[in-house]
Scaffold this active site. Structure first.
Site, PDB file in Angstrom:
ATOM      1  CB  SER A   7      -0.899   0.023   1.241  1.00 52.87           C
ATOM      2  OG  SER A   7      -1.415   1.340   1.398  1.00 52.87           O
ATOM      3  CG  HIS A  32      -3.872  -1.687  -1.435  1.00 51.09           C
ATOM      4  ND1 HIS A  32      -4.979  -2.465  -1.725  1.00 51.09           N
ATOM      5  CD2 HIS A  32      -4.231  -0.925  -0.368  1.00 51.09           C
ATOM      6  CE1 HIS A  32      -5.954  -2.195  -0.871  1.00 51.09           C
ATOM      7  NE2 HIS A  32      -5.527  -1.250  -0.040  1.00 51.09           N
ATOM      8  CG  ASP A  34      -5.044   2.128   1.279  1.00 46.48           C
ATOM      9  OD1 ASP A  34      -6.017   1.375   1.145  1.00 46.48           O
ATOM     10  OD2 ASP A  34      -3.936   1.742   1.689  1.00 46.48           O
ATOM     11  CG  MET A  36      -8.231   6.930   3.143  1.00 44.15           C
ATOM     12  SD  MET A  36      -7.155   7.012   4.584  1.00 44.15           S
ATOM     13  CE  MET A  36      -6.494   5.349   4.574  1.00 44.15           C
ATOM     14  CG  HIS A  65      -9.233  -0.037  -0.017  1.00 41.47           C
ATOM     15  ND1 HIS A  65      -8.575  -0.245   1.188  1.00 41.47           N
ATOM     16  CD2 HIS A  65     -10.558  -0.084   0.284  1.00 41.47           C
ATOM     17  CE1 HIS A  65      -9.463  -0.421   2.141  1.00 41.47           C
ATOM     18  NE2 HIS A  65     -10.674  -0.311   1.628  1.00 41.47           N
ATOM     19  CG  MET A  67     -11.186   2.993   2.693  1.00 34.20           C
ATOM     20  SD  MET A  67      -9.588   2.968   3.523  1.00 34.20           S
ATOM     21  CE  MET A  67      -8.520   3.121   2.106  1.00 34.20           C
ATOM     22  CG  MET A 136     -11.161  -2.888   5.557  1.00 37.05           C
ATOM     23  SD  MET A 136      -9.620  -2.540   4.691  1.00 37.05           S
ATOM     24  CE  MET A 136      -8.651  -1.716   5.968  1.00 37.05           C
ATOM     25  CG  ASP A 174      -5.905  -3.018   3.423  1.00 38.48           C
ATOM     26  OD1 ASP A 174      -4.843  -2.720   3.990  1.00 38.48           O
ATOM     27  OD2 ASP A 174      -6.566  -2.228   2.723  1.00 38.48           O
TER      28      ASP A 174
HETATM   29  C1  DX5 Z   1      -6.129   1.374   5.996  1.00 43.85           C
HETATM   30  C2  DX5 Z   1      -5.674   1.073   4.583  1.00 43.85           C
HETATM   31  C3  DX5 Z   1      -4.591   0.059   4.518  1.00 43.85           C
HETATM   32  C4  DX5 Z   1      -3.365   0.462   5.233  1.00 43.85           C
HETATM   33  C5  DX5 Z   1      -2.418  -0.692   5.375  1.00 43.85           C
HETATM   34  O1  DX5 Z   1      -7.172   2.269   5.965  1.00 43.85           O
HETATM   35  O2  DX5 Z   1      -6.745   0.580   3.809  1.00 43.85           O
HETATM   36  O3  DX5 Z   1      -4.285  -0.305   3.174  1.00 43.85           O
HETATM   37  O4  DX5 Z   1      -2.717   1.513   4.615  1.00 43.85           O
HETATM   38  O5  DX5 Z   1      -1.354  -0.204   6.086  1.00 43.85           O
HETATM   39  P1  DX5 Z   1      -0.640  -1.020   7.223  1.00 43.85           P
HETATM   40  O6  DX5 Z   1      -0.033  -2.211   6.543  1.00 43.85           O
HETATM   41  O7  DX5 Z   1       0.352  -0.054   7.724  1.00 43.85           O
HETATM   42  O8  DX5 Z   1      -1.671  -1.406   8.244  1.00 43.85           O
HETATM   43 ZN    ZN Z   2      -6.398  -0.488   1.718  1.00 46.56          ZN
END
Ligand code: DX5
Ligand code: ZN
Length: 219
Positions: A7, A32, A34, A36, A65, A67, A136, A174
């Site tokens: 990620s 990956h 992320d 947000m 991903h 969110m 998750m 994840d």
């Molecule tokens: C959390 C994300 C994850 C996160 C994983 O909201 O979706 O992808 O960045 O990071 P680590 O491996 O540091 O938990």
């Molecule tokens: Zn993620």
């Protein structure tokens, strides 16, 4: 063999191209991303501009991903930016079937993600439509949190549901994954491992990827 999807949330964005090169050298399978929005999760990360930059930096498939709320409004932008997989949250989407259909019509593969407190069973009626189920193992919003152990049971449930429904979605996990617990997650039935801080906060990013990959391949 399971796949490794680092990620980039924990990457150094002032040097993203180079950081992506390092995970490629180490043997990463996917990237990956992320995304947000500060509404669905209490943090804002990045949008399609960074996904496009990752696409320009790598030939690896981009695993996006989302969110975010109102995902339908943004799917096209992420597909155009180069996303191969687009995963939305079951908790953030009202008409899940419509959203999944839209992702697939636009040419991407469709994933659904569930938070640690969301059960697997109610997804029974959607699993035949999806390419990926993202479990998750932390509450989404931040990198660097601790793995929530009850996620292991949910991975097993997802694998059982998959065979019961005779479907073939990938099970991705994840949050909070490192060399110390990845075996347990593979044991439970994961197909795709996401890892952020355990890779990008390591002294040697390529070596951290290779170390995780070696565990996965020897499994
Ligand atoms: C959390 C994300 C994850 C996160 C994983 O909201 O979706 O992808 O960045 O990071 P680590 O491996 O540091 O938990
Ligand atoms: Zn993620």
């Amino acid at each position: 063999m399971a796949l490794l999807a680092p990620s980039i949330l924990s990457a150094d964005f002032s040097n993203l191209h180079q950081q992506i090169r390092l995970i490629e050298i180490g043997g990463a399978d996917w990237i990956h991303c992320d995304v947000m929005d500060g509404h669905f999760v209490p943090n804002i990360s990045f949008g399609s501009v960074i996904v496009k930059a990752a696409k320009a930096s790598s030939v690896l498939p981009l695993d996006v991903h989302l969110m975010i709320e109102n995902a339908d409004d943004y799917i096209k932008g992420f597909v155009n930016a180069g996303a191969v997989f687009i995963t939305v949250h079951q908790e953030a989407v009202i008409h899940l079937n419509r959203t999944i259909t839209r992702i697939k019509e636009l040419g991407a593969k469709a994933g659904v993600s569930i938070n640690p407190s969301t059960p697997v069973a109610p997804l029974k009626d959607i699993v035949e439509e999806i390419d990926l189920l993202l479990i998750m193992s932390v509450n989404p919003g931040f990198g660097g949190q601790s793995f929530i152990k009850s996620s292991l049971r949910k991975i097993e449930e997802a694998a059982k549901l998959r065979s019961k429904m005779n479907s073939n979605f990938l099970i991705e996990v994840d949050g909070g994954i490192s060399i110390n617990n990845v075996k347990d997650i593979l044991d439970a039935g994961a197909d795709v491992i996401v890892a952020g801080s355990s890779i990008f906060k390591a002294d040697n990013i390529s070596a951290a990827v290779t170390e995780l990959k070696n565990i996965i391949s020897s499994y």
